[in-house]
Design a protein around this motif. Structure first.
Motif, PDB file in Angstrom:
ATOM      1  N   LEU A 150       0.829  -1.207   0.000  1.00 38.77           N
ATOM      2  CA  LEU A 150       0.000   0.000   0.000  1.00 38.77           C
ATOM      3  C   LEU A 150       0.863   1.256   0.000  1.00 38.77           C
ATOM      4  N   GLU A 151       1.859   1.296   0.864  1.00 42.23           N
ATOM      5  CA  GLU A 151       2.700   2.481   1.003  1.00 42.23           C
ATOM      6  C   GLU A 151       3.554   2.762  -0.231  1.00 42.23           C
ATOM      7  N   LEU A 152       4.098   1.717  -0.842  1.00 42.63           N
ATOM      8  CA  LEU A 152       5.053   1.906  -1.933  1.00 42.63           C
ATOM      9  C   LEU A 152       4.435   1.833  -3.324  1.00 42.63           C
ATOM     10  N   THR A 153       3.293   1.173  -3.449  1.00 40.01           N
ATOM     11  CA  THR A 153       2.705   0.968  -4.770  1.00 40.01           C
ATOM     12  C   THR A 153       1.382   1.701  -4.955  1.00 40.01           C
ATOM     13  N   VAL A 154       0.468   1.537  -4.023  1.00 41.58           N
ATOM     14  CA  VAL A 154      -0.876   2.096  -4.191  1.00 41.58           C
ATOM     15  C   VAL A 154      -0.919   3.585  -3.846  1.00 41.58           C
TER      16      VAL A 154
END
Length: 76
Positions: free
Chosen positions: A23-27
């Motif tokens: 979530l933090e790095l991609t979304v």
């Protein structure tokens, strides 16, 4: 606008770290700047250390939050 992704957990120590990182790095970087993205992990007293791992991620990411149910309530 504030957005909160709620993740209920029980014995998810093997998965929650990967999910938070995803979530933090991609979304979240792909979301509009108009959104205040947050993660709320709701843990039902997991004995496997799920909450402790989430607490480590709270130190790394200020938008990760933990609600820890300290009394096992069983199925919803």
């Amino acid at each position: 606008m504030k957005v909160v992704i709620v993740i209920p957990t029980y014995n998810e120590v093997d998965n929650i770290g990967r999910l938070i990182e995803f979530l933090e790095l991609t979304v979240f970087p792909k979301t509009s700047k108009d959104y205040d993205m947050n993660v709320l992990v709701v843990d039902d007293s997991s004995p496997d250390g799920t909450a402790e791992l989430v607490k480590k991620f709270q130190k790394k990411y200020s938008n990760v939050h933990l609600y820890l149910n300290t009394k096992k309530a069983g199925l919803g």
